[in-house]
Design a protein around this motif. Structure first.
Motif, PDB file in Angstrom:
ATOM      1  N   VAL A   1       0.842  -1.204   0.000  1.00  0.00           N
ATOM      2  CA  VAL A   1       0.000   0.000   0.000  1.00  0.00           C
ATOM      3  C   VAL A   1       0.878   1.254   0.000  1.00  0.00           C
ATOM      4  N   ILE A   2       0.555   2.178  -0.927  1.00  0.00           N
ATOM      5  CA  ILE A   2       1.199   3.505  -0.962  1.00  0.00           C
ATOM      6  C   ILE A   2       0.110   4.490  -0.537  1.00  0.00           C
ATOM      7  N   ASP A   3       0.415   5.330   0.456  1.00  0.00           N
ATOM      8  CA  ASP A   3      -0.652   6.200   0.970  1.00  0.00           C
ATOM      9  C   ASP A   3      -0.146   7.612   1.248  1.00  0.00           C
ATOM     10  N   ASN A   4      -1.086   8.568   1.187  1.00  0.00           N
ATOM     11  CA  ASN A   4      -0.789   9.985   1.421  1.00  0.00           C
ATOM     12  C   ASN A   4       0.442  10.435   0.645  1.00  0.00           C
ATOM     13  N   PHE A   5       0.345  10.345  -0.669  1.00  0.00           N
ATOM     14  CA  PHE A   5       1.497  10.714  -1.502  1.00  0.00           C
ATOM     15  C   PHE A   5       1.147  11.863  -2.439  1.00  0.00           C
ATOM     16  N   SER A   6       2.172  12.550  -2.903  1.00  0.00           N
ATOM     17  CA  SER A   6       1.970  13.639  -3.869  1.00  0.00           C
ATOM     18  C   SER A   6       3.049  13.552  -4.943  1.00  0.00           C
ATOM     19  N   LEU A   7       2.685  14.017  -6.136  1.00  0.00           N
ATOM     20  CA  LEU A   7       3.603  14.017  -7.281  1.00  0.00           C
ATOM     21  C   LEU A   7       3.634  15.422  -7.870  1.00  0.00           C
ATOM     22  N   THR A   8       4.824  15.863  -8.269  1.00  0.00           N
ATOM     23  CA  THR A   8       4.965  17.151  -8.948  1.00  0.00           C
ATOM     24  C   THR A   8       5.434  16.908 -10.381  1.00  0.00           C
ATOM     25  N   PHE A   9       4.713  17.506 -11.337  1.00  0.00           N
ATOM     26  CA  PHE A   9       5.003  17.307 -12.761  1.00  0.00           C
ATOM     27  C   PHE A   9       5.560  18.575 -13.395  1.00  0.00           C
ATOM     28  N   LYS A  10       6.477  18.363 -14.331  1.00  0.00           N
ATOM     29  CA  LYS A  10       6.949  19.468 -15.168  1.00  0.00           C
ATOM     30  C   LYS A  10       7.042  18.946 -16.593  1.00  0.00           C
ATOM     31  N   ASP A  11       6.357  19.620 -17.503  1.00  0.00           N
ATOM     32  CA  ASP A  11       6.312  19.194 -18.911  1.00  0.00           C
ATOM     33  C   ASP A  11       5.978  17.704 -19.052  1.00  0.00           C
ATOM     34  N   GLY A  12       5.021  17.276 -18.229  1.00  0.00           N
ATOM     35  CA  GLY A  12       4.519  15.903 -18.345  1.00  0.00           C
ATOM     36  C   GLY A  12       5.213  14.868 -17.486  1.00  0.00           C
ATOM     37  N   LYS A  13       6.355  15.215 -16.901  1.00  0.00           N
ATOM     38  CA  LYS A  13       7.155  14.216 -16.182  1.00  0.00           C
ATOM     39  C   LYS A  13       7.180  14.470 -14.676  1.00  0.00           C
ATOM     40  N   VAL A  14       7.118  13.388 -13.887  1.00  0.00           N
ATOM     41  CA  VAL A  14       7.233  13.522 -12.424  1.00  0.00           C
ATOM     42  C   VAL A  14       8.667  13.934 -12.094  1.00  0.00           C
ATOM     43  N   VAL A  15       8.803  15.112 -11.469  1.00  0.00           N
ATOM     44  CA  VAL A  15      10.148  15.611 -11.110  1.00  0.00           C
ATOM     45  C   VAL A  15      10.375  15.565  -9.599  1.00  0.00           C
TER      46      VAL A  15
END
Length: 408
Positions: free
Chosen positions: A275-289
């Motif tokens: 289980v992966i929980d309480n996560f966030s992703l930041t994207f720049k020009d389509g890619k997770v940075v």
């Protein structure tokens, strides 16, 4: 326990509305050993409907765990040719594929995420040809779920295993409309509702969508010629089928280079037995940075490192907060259900059918149209009753699409 008549109703729904099995067609069923009784009911019903062959691929959580605990890396990192040939043979024959899911969400939580990533990569590469059949709707396919003891107790931790299974059966049967007098008619009506919604969105032809909620400020550009789908799909043979039961979504694809901003998860993601929980992703020009997670960060890292396309998006799906799954008030730790409780996006491969003419395009042409490619396709939930979505039209003007988690 659930009576046999109800189970037969569910089996019939899965075969008639799920894969829409035709006379003299083969069906391949992926099923858990724990669900053998129900699987036999499905097989019997398939033969009654005229199936020429019913093949079962059995799985067992305990044996899967034993394998991960004991075999060397070179075995984990390989995928048997005979399994590839088996799947390809049935796909080439135009078989229907029905998957019955009930895996324990915590099955592999104590296994090194690196080993799980190796196994997922090996199967992803080996099954690439078979995946073309399903992701391009060349053959009818469907995913349904039945309870298992461990999964049920994850959802209802205060109940005995027996009571938890009973409660989960009750929830599943209600959500997939088997509790209704005529589930097939109920699904026909539901598919019409989703069809109306996707037609509205196709007519709007938005240039981009802007998502805003606590922890989320994300802009998704939509490719030229993008297509919204949802509910039933049509196979190459002209047969209408339902890939997911339940399904409450209408979905399309973001442009692989056109995603910017930050997005936060609103429900746990069960990926590969962890289980992966309480996560966030930041994207720049389509890619997770950049990314972070309160639980399962190492698993998320391996997921994002699966291949080049794993850090880009392949799907955006809109689900109103009042969907039956959401209204159940349960967290299922199972993507099939949780993705139908809220808006979600998917890391990895896009469905080529989400762009005009996509199913007949080459890999190069798909890339030119902004269609992402990857070995993975992993949905995660970003919707809640606090989510607002704006649509940016071709002339640059903006209008509300969602307010407070539902259609504006």
């Amino acid at each position: 326990m659930v009576d046999k008549k109800t189970l037969e109703k569910y089996a019939e729904l899965a075969l008639k509305t799920g894969v829409n099995l035709q006379a003299n067609q083969a069906v391949m069923i992926n099923a858990p050993i724990e669900g053998a009784d129900f699987t036999r009911i499905v097989a019997k019903k398939a033969y009654e409907l005229g199936a020429k062959d019913v093949h079962i691929n059995w799985s067992d959580d305990e044996l899967t765990l034993l394998k991960y605990e004991n075999v060397p890396d070179e075995v984990i990192g390989s995928f048997p040719d005979w399994r590839v040939k088996l799947h390809d043979t049935y796909a080439e024959d135009g078989a229907a594929v029905l998957s019955i899911r009930s895996t324990n969400p915590d099955l592999l939580q104590n296994i090194d995420p690196k080993r799980v990533a190796m196994a997922n990569k090996a199967s992803g590469e080996a099954m690439k040809n078979f995946r073309k059949y399903t992701m391009n709707d060349k053959i009818p396919w469907s995913i349904i779920s039945i309870p298992s003891g461990d999964w049920a107790q994850k959802i209802f931790p205060d109940k005995t295993k027996e009571d938890a299974v009973e409660s989960l059966w009750e929830a599943i049967l209600k959500i997939v409309r088997v509790d209704q007098e005529d589930p097939i008619a109920a699904w026909n009506e539901h598919n019409e509702t989703l069809k109306t919604k996707r037609e509205e969105l196709n007519e709007k032809n938005y240039k981009k969508l802007i998502f805003q909620a606590p922890g989320t400020d994300l802009e998704l550009e939509l490719p030229e010629g993008h297509v919204w789908k949802g509910g039933s799909a049509v196979a190459e043979t002209g047969v209408t089928f339902n890939p997911n039961m339940p399904t409450e979504e209408v979905f399309s694809m973001p442009h692989k280079y056109g995603v910017n901003g930050t997005v936060s998860s609103t429900k746990p993601l069960n990926y590969g037995g962890s289980v992966i929980d309480n996560f966030s992703l930041t994207f720049k020009d389509g890619k997770v940075v950049d990314f972070q997670a309160e639980q399962g960060e190492a698993v998320l890292q391996h997921l994002l490192d699966s291949d080049e396309g794993a850090r880009r998006l392949g799907e955006v799906a809109l689900v109103p907060h009042e969907s039956p799954v959401s209204q159940s008030g349960l967290i299922f730790y199972n993507t099939l259900f949780d993705e139908n409780a809220s808006c979600h996006i998917a890391l990895g491969k896009a469905y080529p059918t989400n762009v005009e003419g996509g199913s007949s395009m080459s890999e190069e042409e798909l890339d030119q149209h902004g269609v992402n490619d990857s070995l993975i396709h992993v949905d995660f939930m970003i919707g809640s009753d606090k989510l607002d979505i704006d649509g940016v039209k071709q002339d640059g003007t903006t209008e509300p699409v969602f307010r407070g988690g539902t259609w504006a």
